[in-house]
Design an enzyme around this catalytic site. Structure first.
Site, PDB file in Angstrom:
ATOM      1  N   GLU A  21      -0.635   4.072  13.396  1.00  0.00           N
ATOM      2  CA  GLU A  21      -0.901   3.580  12.041  1.00  0.00           C
ATOM      3  C   GLU A  21      -2.020   4.349  11.344  1.00  0.00           C
ATOM      4  O   GLU A  21      -2.201   4.229  10.137  1.00  0.00           O
ATOM      5  CB  GLU A  21      -1.225   2.083  12.080  1.00  0.00           C
ATOM      6  CG  GLU A  21      -0.017   1.253  12.498  1.00  0.00           C
ATOM      7  CD  GLU A  21      -0.231  -0.255  12.424  1.00  0.00           C
ATOM      8  OE1 GLU A  21      -1.384  -0.678  12.186  1.00  0.00           O
ATOM      9  OE2 GLU A  21       0.754  -0.992  12.606  1.00  0.00           O
ATOM     10  N   GLN A  44      -0.259   0.645  18.016  1.00  0.00           N
ATOM     11  CA  GLN A  44      -0.414   0.507  16.559  1.00  0.00           C
ATOM     12  C   GLN A  44      -1.625   1.283  16.059  1.00  0.00           C
ATOM     13  O   GLN A  44      -1.551   1.976  15.040  1.00  0.00           O
ATOM     14  CB  GLN A  44      -0.608  -0.969  16.169  1.00  0.00           C
ATOM     15  CG  GLN A  44       0.664  -1.777  16.047  1.00  0.00           C
ATOM     16  CD  GLN A  44       0.376  -3.169  15.529  1.00  0.00           C
ATOM     17  OE1 GLN A  44       0.009  -3.366  14.364  1.00  0.00           O
ATOM     18  NE2 GLN A  44       0.529  -4.160  16.397  1.00  0.00           N
ATOM     19  N   ASP A  78      -2.103   2.244   8.034  1.00  0.00           N
ATOM     20  CA  ASP A  78      -3.367   1.527   7.827  1.00  0.00           C
ATOM     21  C   ASP A  78      -3.701   1.378   6.340  1.00  0.00           C
ATOM     22  O   ASP A  78      -4.167   0.323   5.902  1.00  0.00           O
ATOM     23  CB  ASP A  78      -4.528   2.272   8.517  1.00  0.00           C
ATOM     24  CG  ASP A  78      -4.564   2.026  10.023  1.00  0.00           C
ATOM     25  OD1 ASP A  78      -3.954   1.043  10.484  1.00  0.00           O
ATOM     26  OD2 ASP A  78      -5.219   2.829  10.723  1.00  0.00           O
ATOM     27  N   ASP A  99       0.191  -7.084   8.220  1.00  0.00           N
ATOM     28  CA  ASP A  99       0.107  -6.396   9.512  1.00  0.00           C
ATOM     29  C   ASP A  99       1.490  -5.839   9.798  1.00  0.00           C
ATOM     30  O   ASP A  99       2.384  -6.554  10.251  1.00  0.00           O
ATOM     31  CB  ASP A  99      -0.349  -7.333  10.625  1.00  0.00           C
ATOM     32  CG  ASP A  99      -0.473  -6.608  11.967  1.00  0.00           C
ATOM     33  OD1 ASP A  99      -0.294  -5.366  12.003  1.00  0.00           O
ATOM     34  OD2 ASP A  99      -0.740  -7.283  12.981  1.00  0.00           O
ATOM     35  N   ASN A 125      13.076   6.059  -8.407  1.00  0.00           N
ATOM     36  CA  ASN A 125      14.256   5.520  -7.727  1.00  0.00           C
ATOM     37  C   ASN A 125      15.295   6.590  -7.439  1.00  0.00           C
ATOM     38  O   ASN A 125      15.807   6.703  -6.323  1.00  0.00           O
ATOM     39  CB  ASN A 125      14.870   4.431  -8.608  1.00  0.00           C
ATOM     40  CG  ASN A 125      16.124   3.824  -8.018  1.00  0.00           C
ATOM     41  OD1 ASN A 125      16.191   3.562  -6.822  1.00  0.00           O
ATOM     42  ND2 ASN A 125      17.114   3.596  -8.864  1.00  0.00           N
ATOM     43  N   HIS A 163      16.936  -0.698  -5.456  1.00  0.00           N
ATOM     44  CA  HIS A 163      17.163  -1.340  -4.162  1.00  0.00           C
ATOM     45  C   HIS A 163      15.934  -1.173  -3.264  1.00  0.00           C
ATOM     46  O   HIS A 163      15.349  -0.092  -3.213  1.00  0.00           O
ATOM     47  CB  HIS A 163      18.322  -0.675  -3.424  1.00  0.00           C
ATOM     48  CG  HIS A 163      19.688  -1.007  -3.938  1.00  0.00           C
ATOM     49  ND1 HIS A 163      20.183  -0.515  -5.117  1.00  0.00           N
ATOM     50  CD2 HIS A 163      20.671  -1.777  -3.407  1.00  0.00           C
ATOM     51  CE1 HIS A 163      21.418  -0.963  -5.285  1.00  0.00           C
ATOM     52  NE2 HIS A 163      21.741  -1.731  -4.262  1.00  0.00           N
ATOM     53  N   GLU A 201      -1.489  -1.256   4.894  1.00  0.00           N
ATOM     54  CA  GLU A 201      -1.962  -2.570   5.342  1.00  0.00           C
ATOM     55  C   GLU A 201      -3.199  -2.995   4.554  1.00  0.00           C
ATOM     56  O   GLU A 201      -3.338  -4.157   4.166  1.00  0.00           O
ATOM     57  CB  GLU A 201      -2.271  -2.541   6.851  1.00  0.00           C
ATOM     58  CG  GLU A 201      -1.013  -2.436   7.712  1.00  0.00           C
ATOM     59  CD  GLU A 201      -1.311  -2.498   9.203  1.00  0.00           C
ATOM     60  OE1 GLU A 201      -2.444  -2.131   9.610  1.00  0.00           O
ATOM     61  OE2 GLU A 201      -0.406  -2.902   9.967  1.00  0.00           O
TER      62      GLU A 201
HETATM   63 MN    MN Z   1      -0.028  -3.070  12.121  1.00  0.00          MN
END
Ligand code: MN
Ligand code: MN
Length: 295
Positions: A286, A282, A263, A272, A164, A133, A266
């Protein structure tokens, strides 16, 4: 004794909220039965996408690789050709938690655009990977409909069983502990890359190539005390947990050792994350690795 104190403080809190904040006081203040259910009377269900749409997913039926699929229980970006979501985003508070048992009714998702391949309940059979899931069953126990939604195959990824059932499950449990302590969480998780090692060894795809086995499974969690206007309540001191785990059966069971920055996720995915949060906040949350408790 403890529950008596909760009842009193809960009633006082509700009474004051009924005056100051009608939006959140969904339970009438003069209802003692409702107050006694929980110390956390102000928990509500809120938008699953309140922290933003990480990949700019859209509902265009020709958007095969970044298709926005919205359910009342969660939102996701689905990748038709990988047969798995890119990411799934959901809100968790005690308002989502009830007593509905795990339904285990894995099923193809009939809401995908017509003509798209629908991964089935047996597509992972014999592969050595779990039907893992993204949004967990146990985060949606308020009704049979809520729990059943989590068993749609669009919410699954081929996940190494040890990842999992241990690493990932431990973090899921911890999130519910935080929710039951009066917090609300925004959870975004997904997977990227190609090729993982399950119970039967390494594989890049299953279901005759129609489902990609991801290389990495990641999760980002924003923790806030219950309240409203959540994206604007995220500050530089808000706890944000990010993990990035290998989809490998030799993984450690302690999720805390896979902590990283938003970060880094990302950079790995091109998304983002937390885009609804102010850019300055952020940049702080981040770039920080969580060092908080893990249970
Ligand atoms: Mn971001
Ligand atoms: Mn809220």
């Amino acid at each position: 004794m403890k529950s008596v104190i909760y009842r009193i403080t809960g009633l006082a809190l509700l009474t004051s909220l009924a005056v100051s904040c009608s939006k959140d006081s969904v339970i009438p203040a003069a209802n003692p039965a409702a107050v006694s259910q929980s110390a956390d009377a102000t928990a509500t269900r809120e938008s699953n996408l309140a922290m933003g749409n990480p990949s700019g997913a859209t509902t265009s039926t020709t958007n095969y690789t970044n298709y926005l699929l919205t359910k009342s229980q969660f939102s996701m970006s689905y990748h038709r050709d990988r047969g798995i979501p890119n990411w799934v985003s959901w809100h968790l508070s005690s308002a989502w938690l009830g007593s509905t048992p795990r339904q285990d009714n894995f099923a193809a998702d009939a809401t995908l655009p017509s003509g798209w391949y629908r991964v089935g309940s047996t597509s992972y059979s014999g592969s050595g990977f779990d039907r893992g899931h993204n949004c967990p069953s146990a985060d949606r126990t308020g009704s049979v409909a809520d729990n059943s939604a989590t068993f749609l195959m669009t919410n699954m990824m081929p996940q190494a069983p040890r990842n999992n059932q241990q690493t990932w499950a431990n973090l899921e449990n911890y999130c519910r502990t935080l929710a039951n302590a009066g917090n609300e969480l925004y959870i975004i998780c997904g997977s990227y890359g190609r090729g993982g090692t399950g119970a039967n060894g390494y594989a890049t795809t299953l279901d005759a190539g129609r489902v990609t086995v991801p290389a990495r499974c990641w999760k980002v969690i924003v923790v806030l005390p219950n309240g409203s206007s959540d994206a604007s309540r995220v500050t530089t001191s808000t706890r944000v947990i990010a993990i990035d785990t290998p989809n490998d059966n030799t993984i450690q069971t302690t999720w805390g050792s896979y902590r990283t920055t938003v970060d880094a996720i990302e950079a790995a995915t091109g998304y983002d994350l937390l885009s609804a949060v102010s850019a300055t906040v952020q940049s702080t949350v981040e770039s920080r690795v969580d060092a908080g408790p893990t249970s």
